[in-house]
Design an enzyme around this catalytic site. Structure first.
Site, PDB file in Angstrom:
ATOM      1  N   GLY A 119      -2.894  -5.064  -3.236  1.00  0.00           N
ATOM      2  CA  GLY A 119      -3.720  -5.022  -4.434  1.00  0.00           C
ATOM      3  C   GLY A 119      -3.381  -6.156  -5.383  1.00  0.00           C
ATOM      4  O   GLY A 119      -3.333  -5.968  -6.603  1.00  0.00           O
TER       5      GLY A 119
ATOM      6  N   ALA B  46      -5.849  -8.921  -8.598  1.00  0.00           N
ATOM      7  CA  ALA B  46      -6.158  -8.758 -10.025  1.00  0.00           C
ATOM      8  C   ALA B  46      -5.102  -7.878 -10.663  1.00  0.00           C
ATOM      9  O   ALA B  46      -4.318  -7.212  -9.977  1.00  0.00           O
ATOM     10  CB  ALA B  46      -7.551  -8.140 -10.219  1.00  0.00           C
TER      11      ALA B  46
ATOM     12  N   ARG C  79      -8.825  -7.606  -1.224  1.00  0.00           N
ATOM     13  CA  ARG C  79     -10.102  -7.696  -0.508  1.00  0.00           C
ATOM     14  C   ARG C  79     -11.104  -8.615  -1.180  1.00  0.00           C
ATOM     15  O   ARG C  79     -12.192  -8.827  -0.644  1.00  0.00           O
ATOM     16  CB  ARG C  79     -10.698  -6.293  -0.350  1.00  0.00           C
TER      17      ARG C  79
ATOM     18  N   VAL D 149      -5.915  -1.692   2.829  1.00  0.00           N
ATOM     19  CA  VAL D 149      -4.692  -0.923   3.092  1.00  0.00           C
ATOM     20  C   VAL D 149      -4.961   0.374   3.838  1.00  0.00           C
ATOM     21  O   VAL D 149      -4.029   0.968   4.405  1.00  0.00           O
ATOM     22  CB  VAL D 149      -3.920  -0.629   1.782  1.00  0.00           C
TER      23      VAL D 149
ATOM     24  N   SER E  75       2.085   6.121 -11.915  1.00  0.00           N
ATOM     25  CA  SER E  75       1.458   6.198 -13.234  1.00  0.00           C
ATOM     26  C   SER E  75       2.104   7.337 -14.002  1.00  0.00           C
ATOM     27  O   SER E  75       2.614   8.292 -13.405  1.00  0.00           O
ATOM     28  CB  SER E  75      -0.040   6.457 -13.086  1.00  0.00           C
TER      29      SER E  75
ATOM     30  N   TYR F  33      -7.747  11.837  -9.727  1.00  0.00           N
ATOM     31  CA  TYR F  33      -6.812  10.722  -9.860  1.00  0.00           C
ATOM     32  C   TYR F  33      -5.389  11.242 -10.079  1.00  0.00           C
ATOM     33  O   TYR F  33      -4.434  10.761  -9.460  1.00  0.00           O
ATOM     34  CB  TYR F  33      -7.237   9.843 -11.035  1.00  0.00           C
TER      35      TYR F  33
ATOM     36  N   LYS G  28      -1.775  10.726  -8.023  1.00  0.00           N
ATOM     37  CA  LYS G  28      -0.561  10.176  -8.633  1.00  0.00           C
ATOM     38  C   LYS G  28       0.597  11.164  -8.589  1.00  0.00           C
ATOM     39  O   LYS G  28       1.762  10.759  -8.514  1.00  0.00           O
ATOM     40  CB  LYS G  28      -0.849   9.715 -10.070  1.00  0.00           C
TER      41      LYS G  28
END
Length: 295
Positions: free
Chosen positions: A28, A31, A53, A73, A151, A164, A168
């Site tokens: 990743g 960015a 990507r 991935v 996170s 999400y 995490k």
């Protein structure tokens, strides 16, 4: 020097330079946090293989002298092939930074199972697969560092982003179990827990489903969630820069005895402490104060 010019998206092995520098594989990396980590590790004399990507962003990384590879991935075959290439050319991965991840926002009642599987496959399953792929080499050398970007959302949950948070929390469990299991082989596992980060990633959290307040029982809730999330992402006191996270990652990698986890950002630290001190009912009341239309 890095890989130098790009021959194609699947560069030949012999275009990679032989290097005695520590080899870091960063996922990743096109960015945000991943890109900042890749650049900082490069500046600290690591041979960095940066993956992602976005082909245009990969070209920009190559122009800076990094080895940049197109990698999904969740494609376990592609991951195995890349690690085999690194093993053959460089002798192995010394540092793995698992940064690739997806954001997702939706009330859980409306979360599509396909979206949930995609989030878990990217944020948890792919992370474990990468760990499994590099660990044999690290164990044989009795040295290696795995950094998992989690996170503070793995320490507490906010309504509106349940899927999400589920992923995490999975990263937390993965990191804690793996750290204890591989310590005796000389492999270190470090968990990084940033608070909100000021990147385009925050925008991916602003709602996975259309907001239709007319027929949608969660319409007003989702509208408020999107507004609050956008506001927080731009607020310096409650968010951090990608470079700040990258600095913490590099410091942890270079530490002789790194901590098991690093919380990045004052707001994240405060939220973790508050979650420990408040009852569940009090925590829910605080979170819903601005989100709940009837509050």
């Amino acid at each position: 020097m890095g890989c130098g010019g790009r021959t194609n998206s699947h560069m030949a092995r012999d275009s990679w330079p032989v290097s005695t520098r520590p080899v870091a594989l960063v996922t990743g990396a096109t960015a945000g946090i991943g890109e900042a980590i890749a650049r900082r590790l490069q500046s600290r004399d690591h041979e960095v293989i940066a993956t992602g990507r976005n082909e245009q962003a990969l070209d920009a990384l190559r122009a800076r002298g990094l080895c940049a590879r197109n990698l999904d991935v969740t494609d376990h075959g592609a991951v195995a092939a890349l690690v085999e290439e690194i093993d053959t050319r460089f002798g192995g991965v010394d540092v793995l930074v698992n940064n690739a991840g997806l954001g997702f926002a939706s009330p859980l009642e409306q979360a599509a199972m396909g979206d949930l599987r995609r989030i878990l496959e990217t944020n948890v399953v792919a992370m474990l697969n990468l760990c499994q792929t590099v660990l044999p080499g690290m164990r044989s050398r009795r040295a290696g560092t795995i950094v998992n970007i989690g996170s503070t959302g793995g320490r507490f949950t906010t309504p509106g982003a349940g899927a999400y948070h589920i992923s995490k929390y999975g990263v937390e469990a993965l990191s804690d179990a793996l750290r204890a299991e591989v310590e005796r082989f000389g492999v270190r596992v470090i968990l990084i827990e940033p608070t909100g980060v000021r990147t385009t990633f925050a925008q991916s959290q602003l709602g996975a489903t259309p907001i239709d307040e007319g027929d949608d029982p969660y319409g007003e809730f989702k509208r408020r969630y999107a507004e609050i999330t956008a506001e927080l992402a731009k607020t310096p006191l409650v968010s951090v820069s990608a470079d700040k996270v990258a600095r913490v990652v590099v410091r942890a990698i270079e530490a002789k005895r790194p901590r098991a986890r690093y919380v990045v950002g004052m707001s994240g630290k405060a939220s973790v402490i508050a979650h420990c001190l408040l009852t569940d009912r009090m925590w829910d009341r605080v979170l819903l104060k601005r989100l709940n239309p009837t509050s």
